[in-house]
Design a protein around this motif. Sequence first.
Motif, PDB file in Angstrom:
ATOM      1  N   ILE A  68       0.501  -8.058 -28.198  1.00  0.00           N
ATOM      2  CA  ILE A  68       1.415  -8.339 -29.305  1.00  0.00           C
ATOM      3  C   ILE A  68       0.680  -9.135 -30.384  1.00  0.00           C
ATOM      4  O   ILE A  68       0.768  -8.830 -31.577  1.00  0.00           O
ATOM      5  CB  ILE A  68       2.640  -9.134 -28.813  1.00  0.00           C
ATOM      6  CG1 ILE A  68       3.418  -8.334 -27.779  1.00  0.00           C
ATOM      7  CG2 ILE A  68       3.535  -9.520 -29.997  1.00  0.00           C
ATOM      8  CD1 ILE A  68       4.052  -7.080 -28.307  1.00  0.00           C
ATOM      9  N   GLY A 124      10.206 -10.194 -24.322  1.00  0.00           N
ATOM     10  CA  GLY A 124       9.396  -9.141 -23.717  1.00  0.00           C
ATOM     11  C   GLY A 124       7.897  -9.390 -23.830  1.00  0.00           C
ATOM     12  O   GLY A 124       7.110  -8.839 -23.040  1.00  0.00           O
ATOM     13  N   MET A 125       7.489 -10.210 -24.772  1.00  0.00           N
ATOM     14  CA  MET A 125       6.042 -10.377 -24.976  1.00  0.00           C
ATOM     15  C   MET A 125       5.375 -11.123 -23.830  1.00  0.00           C
ATOM     16  O   MET A 125       4.171 -11.067 -23.666  1.00  0.00           O
ATOM     17  CB  MET A 125       5.747 -11.068 -26.319  1.00  0.00           C
ATOM     18  CG  MET A 125       6.092 -12.530 -26.391  1.00  0.00           C
ATOM     19  SD  MET A 125       5.385 -13.292 -27.884  1.00  0.00           S
ATOM     20  CE  MET A 125       6.285 -12.499 -29.185  1.00  0.00           C
ATOM     21  N   ARG A 126       6.157 -11.771 -23.003  1.00  0.00           N
ATOM     22  CA  ARG A 126       5.601 -12.455 -21.834  1.00  0.00           C
ATOM     23  C   ARG A 126       4.750 -11.526 -20.987  1.00  0.00           C
ATOM     24  O   ARG A 126       3.698 -11.895 -20.504  1.00  0.00           O
ATOM     25  CB  ARG A 126       6.746 -12.960 -20.937  1.00  0.00           C
ATOM     26  CG  ARG A 126       7.332 -14.248 -21.407  1.00  0.00           C
ATOM     27  CD  ARG A 126       8.394 -14.682 -20.416  1.00  0.00           C
ATOM     28  NE  ARG A 126       9.108 -15.803 -20.994  1.00  0.00           N
ATOM     29  CZ  ARG A 126      10.361 -16.117 -20.715  1.00  0.00           C
ATOM     30  NH1 ARG A 126      11.045 -15.386 -19.863  1.00  0.00           N
ATOM     31  NH2 ARG A 126      10.927 -17.145 -21.270  1.00  0.00           N
ATOM     32  N   SER A 127       5.285 -10.324 -20.801  1.00  0.00           N
ATOM     33  CA  SER A 127       4.591  -9.403 -19.905  1.00  0.00           C
ATOM     34  C   SER A 127       3.819  -8.340 -20.683  1.00  0.00           C
ATOM     35  O   SER A 127       3.346  -7.382 -20.104  1.00  0.00           O
ATOM     36  CB  SER A 127       5.620  -8.742 -18.978  1.00  0.00           C
ATOM     37  OG  SER A 127       6.675  -8.226 -19.759  1.00  0.00           O
ATOM     38  N   HIS A 128       3.722  -8.486 -21.959  1.00  0.00           N
ATOM     39  CA  HIS A 128       2.995  -7.493 -22.753  1.00  0.00           C
ATOM     40  C   HIS A 128       1.875  -8.158 -23.523  1.00  0.00           C
ATOM     41  O   HIS A 128       2.129  -8.905 -24.466  1.00  0.00           O
ATOM     42  CB  HIS A 128       3.924  -6.793 -23.747  1.00  0.00           C
ATOM     43  CG  HIS A 128       4.826  -5.803 -23.100  1.00  0.00           C
ATOM     44  ND1 HIS A 128       5.923  -6.175 -22.363  1.00  0.00           N
ATOM     45  CD2 HIS A 128       4.802  -4.444 -23.074  1.00  0.00           C
ATOM     46  CE1 HIS A 128       6.536  -5.089 -21.908  1.00  0.00           C
ATOM     47  NE2 HIS A 128       5.880  -4.029 -22.318  1.00  0.00           N
ATOM     48  N   ILE A 177      10.612  -5.555 -26.384  1.00  0.00           N
ATOM     49  CA  ILE A 177       9.462  -6.457 -26.365  1.00  0.00           C
ATOM     50  C   ILE A 177       9.601  -7.516 -27.452  1.00  0.00           C
ATOM     51  O   ILE A 177       9.430  -8.696 -27.214  1.00  0.00           O
ATOM     52  CB  ILE A 177       8.166  -5.643 -26.564  1.00  0.00           C
ATOM     53  CG1 ILE A 177       8.018  -4.676 -25.383  1.00  0.00           C
ATOM     54  CG2 ILE A 177       6.953  -6.565 -26.650  1.00  0.00           C
ATOM     55  CD1 ILE A 177       6.962  -3.626 -25.582  1.00  0.00           C
ATOM     56  N   GLN A 206      -1.794  -7.030 -32.314  1.00  0.00           N
ATOM     57  CA  GLN A 206      -1.107  -6.117 -33.236  1.00  0.00           C
ATOM     58  C   GLN A 206      -0.602  -6.877 -34.467  1.00  0.00           C
ATOM     59  O   GLN A 206      -0.685  -6.398 -35.602  1.00  0.00           O
ATOM     60  CB  GLN A 206       0.078  -5.434 -32.528  1.00  0.00           C
ATOM     61  CG  GLN A 206       0.725  -4.375 -33.424  1.00  0.00           C
ATOM     62  CD  GLN A 206       1.822  -3.583 -32.721  1.00  0.00           C
ATOM     63  OE1 GLN A 206       2.004  -3.710 -31.520  1.00  0.00           O
ATOM     64  NE2 GLN A 206       2.507  -2.742 -33.479  1.00  0.00           N
TER      65      GLN A 206
END
Lengths: 408, 408
Positions: free
Chosen positions: A358, A351-355, A253, A361
């Motif tokens: 972030i 990975g942060m595109r789909s999470h 991610i 956090q």
Amino acid sequence: MALIVQKYGGTSVANPERIGNVARRVARHKALGQQVVVVVSAMSGETNRLIGLAKEVMPNPSPRELDVLVSTGEQVTIALLAMALQELGVKAKSYTGSQVSIITDNAHTKARILKIDEERIRKDLDDGHVVVVAGFQGVDEQGNITTLGRGGSDTTGVALAAALKADECQIYTDVDGVYTTDPRVVPEARRLKSVTFEEMLEMASLGSKVLQIRSVEFAGKYKVKLRVLSSFEEEGEGTLITFEDDNNMEQPIISGIAFNRDEAKITVLGVPDRPGIAYQILGPVADANIDVDIIIQNVAADGTTDFTFTVHKNDLQKALDILRDKVQGHIGAREIIGDDKTAKVSVVGVGMRSHVGIASQMFRTLAEEGINIQMISTSEIKISVVIDEKYMELAVRVLHKAFGLEEV
Amino acid sequence: MALIVQKYGGTSVANPERIGNVARRVARHKALGQQVVVVVSAMSGETNRLIGLAKEVMPNPSPRELDVLVSTGEQVTIALLAMALQELGVKAKSYTGSQVSIITDNAHTKARILKIDEERIRKDLDDGHVVVVAGFQGVDEQGNITTLGRGGSDTTGVALAAALKADECQIYTDVDGVYTTDPRVVPEARRLKSVTFEEMLEMASLGSKVLQIRSVEFAGKYKVKLRVLSSFEEEGEGTLITFEDDNNMEQPIISGIAFNRDEAKITVLGVPDRPGIAYQILGPVADANIDVDIIIQNVAADGTTDFTFTVHKNDLQKALDILRDKVQGHIGAREIIGDDKTAKVSVVGVGMRSHVGIASQMFRTLAEEGINIQMISTSEIKISVVIDEKYMELAVRVLHKAFGLEEV
């Protein structure tokens, strides 16, 4: 038989001893049965020495002649490396950019490669030679010597790898790969086995020092497998640069924490909220050749808004002078504030595109340490915050830990 | 429109300031309406620096790669000189040997020029450019970089002058021409307006330091008008090198007095007078790579003869050791004597061919000063004597005066 292109930069070939080290490394690859093409830069310091000579003769050197001059730097290195290989009993031949027909346009000192005639190289490889090619240089259609601009040796390496359909292009530098963050700030920083091209671009404080952007774009365009390795350490696997369509499974991610303490913050307070105001503020700054990084304008309250942006610390005073002299009265802003006690910290990862989550956090982690966030800016694969510079190292460490980037 | 080729050696382009001086001189010729091609060497010291680097990498550097390496020396100079000309507002373009197709054989480090494609140069000249060409280098038929060996820049200049049918090839050095003798020994020494090629060869102590023998041979073959000038003084007319068939009227009888204090004399006394003896003496000396200059063997008396020759003073002890160890007992010579307190003084002039009495005038002049002659050797255009070295300067001065060579 695997065909690899290896590129060694100026510090890797800085003196005869280091050139000997490079030769031994190349010889090991050759002994593994690989066909090897080596691209080298000028010995470190040499290009600047030559430019210094030019400026003594002509304060503003003509580009055509400057290319004739500085291209000698790589020519010295190819000859020395070919000799060092021969001294080890390895068959080797050196070529200038002109000799292997690295054809460029005629934009002297910043030429672009148009095509490469790889036949001569392929013939030498088939004859068992290591082929050593001068980076950074080429020749235009009329036979004039050209150079690709600073860092162009990376581009030569990638272009040769593309022309030869090499299995891999290995860029040897003074670091052994791309790290999750700067190991001098976070000792637990971990070398990434792979990183995407876009992450490299975003991780400016790490990535841009490792590879020239243009060569990476070139690699992406021609699907060249690109790897960053250290020329000063034993064989490692370095960091592989991957591209969007590589279909990496298990993409992490977050890949790393980037930071930059060179940016200063400028805030224009009480700006009338009307169309064209951003241009009226930044136009004069851009006209003075001052680069602007983050730009933030929040929604307006009571008819005015605050406009904030960052510039390099060296440009802060100049930018403030321009704004106060030419802009403040003109647009009717209340106040202009400069702050050079700032730093930018970024969390980067495709990975942060789909999470989701972030950002929250990141903000929670900083809040828990009592670090106030002055500005926030986001892109698809990056979240940047501007904070007081005295908290920079702390912020990098806690974020590195919070996102589980430590060496395991 | 007159077309001239000018060649400047390493000391004339040793630093940016001197390169600026050369540019001003070239610009003056251009302003006179001449078309100018300039051939330059590497900045003095540069070739040795590069060879030093090579030897650090490969104690016995491969010739092909050595040529790639050292050819960068001239490439640096051509770019700097073209810039310096442009800085003066003179249109100028630089070319490597490869770029103007100075095609050579493939004898790396000592290649010979086969042909030159002068079209590109002629086109630039017609466009009003000064064309600056790298001396000393070329390219073989396969595109490999070659060099012509030390001093090859003179040859490049002469070859270009021949290919372009230039009106004159001007060799700029650190002396302003060829003198009747060394002005440090005879203040009245006079610069010769012209000297024949053969006289240059014989006047080793003057001539061979001024021009490379090979380039002079080349000029003779292609009938190139060759002139030696100083790059450190105001425009003079230097010394014109002429050739046998130039039909010079009024050729002076004696052109100059040459001398050499580097030779030592070895005498083998009491040698049996039989065939093959000269070879038995000199064979072992030649095998040890010791150069021999004058050799004299007089007619035998009572079945033995004395055999005398000269070697460089540095080689005297080595030659004596060889003769005493390997030769003396073998041939039954009585004694072997070495003498390093000797000097050679020569009277040189093509005119002496048709003038008897030069030798007797020389010997009488020396006798009048009480200078004893130890050896005599003659060629068509030269008479040399070996004398005690303490009389050398005196001998040169009185001969210079006796043959009327003073400044008038």
